[in-house]
Design an enzyme around this catalytic site. Structure first.
Site, PDB file in Angstrom:
ATOM      1  N   CYS A   1       0.905  -1.087  -0.124  1.00  0.00           N
ATOM      2  CA  CYS A   1      -0.163  -0.041   0.143  1.00  0.00           C
ATOM      3  C   CYS A   1       0.763   1.239  -0.009  1.00  0.00           C
ATOM      4  O   CYS A   1       2.071   1.223   0.147  1.00  0.00           O
ATOM      5  CB  CYS A   1      -0.933  -0.121   1.212  1.00  0.00           C
ATOM      6  SG  CYS A   1      -0.086   0.440   2.775  1.00  0.00           S
ATOM      7  N   GLY A   2       0.309   2.353   0.024  1.00  0.00           N
ATOM      8  CA  GLY A   2       1.149   3.709  -0.154  1.00  0.00           C
ATOM      9  C   GLY A   2       2.094   3.833   0.907  1.00  0.00           C
ATOM     10  O   GLY A   2       3.359   4.142   0.443  1.00  0.00           O
TER      11      GLY A   2
END
Length: 96
Positions: free
Chosen positions: A8-9
């Site tokens: 994820c980010g």
């Protein structure tokens, strides 16, 4: 053994949740795997050492730097959907 990344980010909350869903699904399908979670940035640098990278669909373009025939990038629309994860895993396995 399948090697999987949940990315994820920032590599914190969402990737940990994706990891847990992936592990649950792989166990249900009786597939032996090692699942790690990390940020997209970290996954880009180590991704070629893995078989599959799961990430949010809108972050898939970050992995254009991985140019091999082994690592599959899988984008998820609903990060919490075990059904979607299971479908994507089955699709991946059918192509092996």
């Amino acid at each position: 053994m399948l090697r999987v990344i949940a990315a994820c980010g920032n590599g914190m909350g969402s990737s940990q949740l994706i990891k847990m869903k992936i592990e649950k699904t792989l166990k249900k399908l009786n597939i032996s795997a090692k699942v790690d979670h990390m940020s997209v940035g970290e996954a880009k640098s180590v991704g070629e050492n893995y078989d599959v990278i799961f990430c949010p669909k809108h972050l898939m373009s970050n992995f254009s730097c991985i140019d091999n025939n082994r690592t599959k990038i899988i984008g998820l629309i609903n990060l919490m959907s075990e059904k979607e994860i299971e479908e994507k895993i089955k699709e991946y396995l059918m192509r092996l």
